[in-house]
Design a protein around this motif. Structure first.
Motif, PDB file in Angstrom:
ATOM      1  N   MET A   1     -21.895  -0.625  20.397  1.00  0.00           N
ATOM      2  CA  MET A   1     -22.977  -1.039  21.281  1.00  0.00           C
ATOM      3  C   MET A   1     -22.665  -2.423  21.854  1.00  0.00           C
ATOM      4  O   MET A   1     -22.287  -3.330  21.115  1.00  0.00           O
ATOM      5  CB  MET A   1     -24.311  -1.075  20.514  1.00  0.00           C
ATOM      6  N   GLU A   2     -22.831  -2.565  23.152  1.00  0.00           N
ATOM      7  CA  GLU A   2     -22.526  -3.828  23.800  1.00  0.00           C
ATOM      8  C   GLU A   2     -23.549  -4.889  23.431  1.00  0.00           C
ATOM      9  O   GLU A   2     -24.763  -4.648  23.410  1.00  0.00           O
ATOM     10  CB  GLU A   2     -22.513  -3.637  25.323  1.00  0.00           C
ATOM     11  N   ASP A   3     -23.055  -6.081  23.137  1.00  0.00           N
ATOM     12  CA  ASP A   3     -23.914  -7.198  22.780  1.00  0.00           C
ATOM     13  C   ASP A   3     -24.361  -7.897  24.064  1.00  0.00           C
ATOM     14  O   ASP A   3     -23.559  -8.506  24.758  1.00  0.00           O
ATOM     15  CB  ASP A   3     -23.145  -8.177  21.885  1.00  0.00           C
ATOM     16  N   THR A   4     -25.658  -7.787  24.392  1.00  0.00           N
ATOM     17  CA  THR A   4     -26.163  -8.370  25.635  1.00  0.00           C
ATOM     18  C   THR A   4     -27.139  -9.516  25.375  1.00  0.00           C
ATOM     19  O   THR A   4     -27.758 -10.018  26.306  1.00  0.00           O
ATOM     20  CB  THR A   4     -26.869  -7.300  26.481  1.00  0.00           C
ATOM     21  N   ARG A   5     -27.272  -9.932  24.139  1.00  0.00           N
ATOM     22  CA  ARG A   5     -28.223 -11.001  23.822  1.00  0.00           C
ATOM     23  C   ARG A   5     -27.760 -12.330  24.420  1.00  0.00           C
ATOM     24  O   ARG A   5     -26.589 -12.529  24.713  1.00  0.00           O
ATOM     25  CB  ARG A   5     -28.378 -11.143  22.309  1.00  0.00           C
ATOM     26  N   THR A   6     -28.711 -13.228  24.575  1.00  0.00           N
ATOM     27  CA  THR A   6     -28.384 -14.573  25.056  1.00  0.00           C
ATOM     28  C   THR A   6     -27.670 -15.343  23.952  1.00  0.00           C
ATOM     29  O   THR A   6     -28.149 -15.410  22.813  1.00  0.00           O
ATOM     30  CB  THR A   6     -29.672 -15.320  25.465  1.00  0.00           C
ATOM     31  N   LEU A   7     -26.534 -15.908  24.256  1.00  0.00           N
ATOM     32  CA  LEU A   7     -25.761 -16.659  23.278  1.00  0.00           C
ATOM     33  C   LEU A   7     -26.319 -18.074  23.126  1.00  0.00           C
ATOM     34  O   LEU A   7     -26.843 -18.652  24.073  1.00  0.00           O
ATOM     35  CB  LEU A   7     -24.293 -16.726  23.707  1.00  0.00           C
ATOM     36  N   LYS A   8     -26.188 -18.604  21.930  1.00  0.00           N
ATOM     37  CA  LYS A   8     -26.689 -19.957  21.647  1.00  0.00           C
ATOM     38  C   LYS A   8     -25.515 -20.913  21.484  1.00  0.00           C
ATOM     39  O   LYS A   8     -24.697 -20.753  20.594  1.00  0.00           O
ATOM     40  CB  LYS A   8     -27.547 -19.943  20.380  1.00  0.00           C
ATOM     41  N   LEU A   9     -25.458 -21.902  22.381  1.00  0.00           N
ATOM     42  CA  LEU A   9     -24.436 -22.936  22.317  1.00  0.00           C
ATOM     43  C   LEU A   9     -25.104 -24.251  21.934  1.00  0.00           C
ATOM     44  O   LEU A   9     -26.045 -24.686  22.594  1.00  0.00           O
ATOM     45  CB  LEU A   9     -23.742 -23.087  23.678  1.00  0.00           C
ATOM     46  N   VAL A  10     -24.624 -24.870  20.865  1.00  0.00           N
ATOM     47  CA  VAL A  10     -25.156 -26.162  20.435  1.00  0.00           C
ATOM     48  C   VAL A  10     -24.092 -27.223  20.657  1.00  0.00           C
ATOM     49  O   VAL A  10     -22.917 -27.029  20.331  1.00  0.00           O
ATOM     50  CB  VAL A  10     -25.602 -26.125  18.961  1.00  0.00           C
ATOM     51  N   VAL A  11     -24.514 -28.342  21.221  1.00  0.00           N
ATOM     52  CA  VAL A  11     -23.614 -29.446  21.546  1.00  0.00           C
ATOM     53  C   VAL A  11     -24.024 -30.658  20.717  1.00  0.00           C
ATOM     54  O   VAL A  11     -25.158 -31.130  20.830  1.00  0.00           O
ATOM     55  CB  VAL A  11     -23.678 -29.788  23.050  1.00  0.00           C
ATOM     56  N   VAL A  12     -23.135 -31.137  19.856  1.00  0.00           N
ATOM     57  CA  VAL A  12     -23.403 -32.320  19.049  1.00  0.00           C
ATOM     58  C   VAL A  12     -22.653 -33.493  19.654  1.00  0.00           C
ATOM     59  O   VAL A  12     -21.424 -33.481  19.744  1.00  0.00           O
ATOM     60  CB  VAL A  12     -22.965 -32.106  17.586  1.00  0.00           C
ATOM     61  N   SER A  13     -23.404 -34.515  20.074  1.00  0.00           N
ATOM     62  CA  SER A  13     -22.817 -35.707  20.675  1.00  0.00           C
ATOM     63  C   SER A  13     -23.119 -36.913  19.794  1.00  0.00           C
ATOM     64  O   SER A  13     -24.273 -37.194  19.487  1.00  0.00           O
ATOM     65  CB  SER A  13     -23.388 -35.932  22.081  1.00  0.00           C
ATOM     66  N   ALA A  14     -22.055 -37.621  19.395  1.00  0.00           N
ATOM     67  CA  ALA A  14     -22.229 -38.778  18.519  1.00  0.00           C
ATOM     68  C   ALA A  14     -22.099 -40.103  19.266  1.00  0.00           C
ATOM     69  O   ALA A  14     -21.877 -41.152  18.658  1.00  0.00           O
ATOM     70  CB  ALA A  14     -21.219 -38.731  17.374  1.00  0.00           C
ATOM     71  N   GLY A  15     -22.239 -40.069  20.573  1.00  0.00           N
ATOM     72  CA  GLY A  15     -22.176 -41.299  21.347  1.00  0.00           C
ATOM     73  C   GLY A  15     -23.335 -42.225  21.007  1.00  0.00           C
ATOM     74  O   GLY A  15     -24.449 -41.774  20.720  1.00  0.00           O
ATOM     75  N   LEU A  16     -23.081 -43.527  21.049  1.00  0.00           N
ATOM     76  CA  LEU A  16     -24.110 -44.500  20.679  1.00  0.00           C
ATOM     77  C   LEU A  16     -24.736 -45.194  21.878  1.00  0.00           C
ATOM     78  O   LEU A  16     -25.866 -45.667  21.800  1.00  0.00           O
ATOM     79  CB  LEU A  16     -23.514 -45.549  19.730  1.00  0.00           C
ATOM     80  N   GLY A  17     -24.019 -45.267  22.977  1.00  0.00           N
ATOM     81  CA  GLY A  17     -24.533 -45.950  24.154  1.00  0.00           C
ATOM     82  C   GLY A  17     -25.380 -45.035  25.026  1.00  0.00           C
ATOM     83  O   GLY A  17     -25.406 -43.822  24.855  1.00  0.00           O
ATOM     84  N   VAL A  18     -26.095 -45.644  25.969  1.00  0.00           N
ATOM     85  CA  VAL A  18     -26.861 -44.895  26.964  1.00  0.00           C
ATOM     86  C   VAL A  18     -26.615 -45.528  28.324  1.00  0.00           C
ATOM     87  O   VAL A  18     -27.112 -46.631  28.591  1.00  0.00           O
ATOM     88  CB  VAL A  18     -28.374 -44.911  26.655  1.00  0.00           C
ATOM     89  N   PRO A  19     -25.834 -44.876  29.196  1.00  0.00           N
ATOM     90  CA  PRO A  19     -25.109 -43.618  28.956  1.00  0.00           C
ATOM     91  C   PRO A  19     -23.856 -43.868  28.127  1.00  0.00           C
ATOM     92  O   PRO A  19     -23.474 -45.014  27.903  1.00  0.00           O
ATOM     93  CB  PRO A  19     -24.740 -43.170  30.371  1.00  0.00           C
ATOM     94  N   SER A  20     -23.242 -42.782  27.680  1.00  0.00           N
ATOM     95  CA  SER A  20     -22.010 -42.908  26.900  1.00  0.00           C
ATOM     96  C   SER A  20     -20.958 -41.953  27.429  1.00  0.00           C
ATOM     97  O   SER A  20     -21.274 -40.874  27.938  1.00  0.00           O
ATOM     98  CB  SER A  20     -22.280 -42.604  25.422  1.00  0.00           C
ATOM     99  N   SER A  21     -19.690 -42.360  27.302  1.00  0.00           N
ATOM    100  CA  SER A  21     -18.606 -41.477  27.730  1.00  0.00           C
ATOM    101  C   SER A  21     -18.563 -40.235  26.848  1.00  0.00           C
ATOM    102  O   SER A  21     -18.133 -39.161  27.295  1.00  0.00           O
ATOM    103  CB  SER A  21     -17.269 -42.220  27.685  1.00  0.00           C
ATOM    104  N   THR A  22     -19.009 -40.357  25.593  1.00  0.00           N
ATOM    105  CA  THR A  22     -19.035 -39.202  24.686  1.00  0.00           C
ATOM    106  C   THR A  22     -19.988 -38.137  25.201  1.00  0.00           C
ATOM    107  O   THR A  22     -19.659 -36.950  25.241  1.00  0.00           O
ATOM    108  CB  THR A  22     -19.445 -39.660  23.276  1.00  0.00           C
ATOM    109  N   ARG A  23     -21.183 -38.547  25.616  1.00  0.00           N
ATOM    110  CA  ARG A  23     -22.139 -37.581  26.159  1.00  0.00           C
ATOM    111  C   ARG A  23     -21.653 -37.023  27.484  1.00  0.00           C
ATOM    112  O   ARG A  23     -21.832 -35.829  27.779  1.00  0.00           O
ATOM    113  CB  ARG A  23     -23.512 -38.236  26.326  1.00  0.00           C
ATOM    114  N   LEU A  24     -21.000 -37.860  28.293  1.00  0.00           N
ATOM    115  CA  LEU A  24     -20.459 -37.380  29.568  1.00  0.00           C
ATOM    116  C   LEU A  24     -19.417 -36.291  29.330  1.00  0.00           C
ATOM    117  O   LEU A  24     -19.426 -35.243  29.995  1.00  0.00           O
ATOM    118  CB  LEU A  24     -19.839 -38.532  30.344  1.00  0.00           C
TER     119      LEU A  24
END
Length: 202
Positions: A1-24
């Motif tokens: 059976m084909e999997d058609t559910r919405t996939l969940k992508l989680v992004v962990v960013s450890a940048g400390l500044g606002v803005p930060s190159s890590t988040r970019l």
């Protein structure tokens, strides 16, 4: 059976500044993964975890043994994802203490089989080995599936032309995003509560 559910992508960013190159960098990688999944006809729900906002809660967890609601929600999002993008700035030639502390709170088997794209930012390219000597071993220890292409962005990479071996930063982001999207679309994770084939014959 084909999997058609919405996939969940989680992004962990450890940048400390606002803005930060890590988040970019995290945002650009996320867009690459989303684009690759969309071309394959898959929908994706993205959740960004900014560790800067959880720093006090992470420290308190080590002292009390109990996570605050926001930290607990973030940990549940990470362990329940179909794919993970993890991005840290480089401090003292390794991942940041906040980044490591957060993943120290993840249950040992909770990332088993999780497709992970590891990335880091730093002032110079000489820090790029952090991907291989720190990030990749960390996620291997957690039994995650780390994609072949890890992404490091030094200051000169933003708008740079790269070289014959590394390509440009956008090229590396596209390649890594394609690899993570492919794994998210095909990998069936075994949750920690589910027995492995080896457990059945133990």
């Amino acid at each position: 059976m084909e999997d058609t559910r919405t996939l969940k992508l989680v992004v962990v960013s450890a940048g400390l500044g606002v803005p930060s190159s890590t988040r970019l960098l995290a945002d650009r990688i996320t867009e690459s993964v989303r684009r690759e999944l969309a071309e394959d006809g898959r929908e994706v729900d993205v959740r960004v975890v900014e560790l800067r906002d959880l720093a006090v809660a992470v420290a308190n967890n080590f002292v009390t043994g109990f996570p605050a609601p926001a930290l607990e929600e973030a940990l549940e999002a990470v362990t329940g994802a179909d794919g993970l993008v993890a991005v840290t700035p480089v401090f003292a030639a390794s991942y940041s203490g906040l980044f490591k502390s957060f993943f120290d709170l993840v249950e040992p088997d909770a990332l088993t089989g999780m497709p992970v794209l590891a990335a880091a930012t730093g002032g110079t390219a000489r820090h790029s080995l952090v991907l291989e000597h720190a990030l990749r071993p960390l996620f291997a220890h957690l039994r995650a599936l780390v994609v072949p292409t890890a992404v490091f962005a030094a200051s000169e990479d933003w708008g740079g032309t790269g070289d014959a071996l590394t390509d440009t930063l956008p090229d590396r982001i596209v390649r890594a995003g394609r690899e993570l999207a492919a794994l998210m679309g095909t990998t069936t994770r075994r949750l920690p509560s589910e027995p492995s084939p080896a457990d059945l014959f133990a």
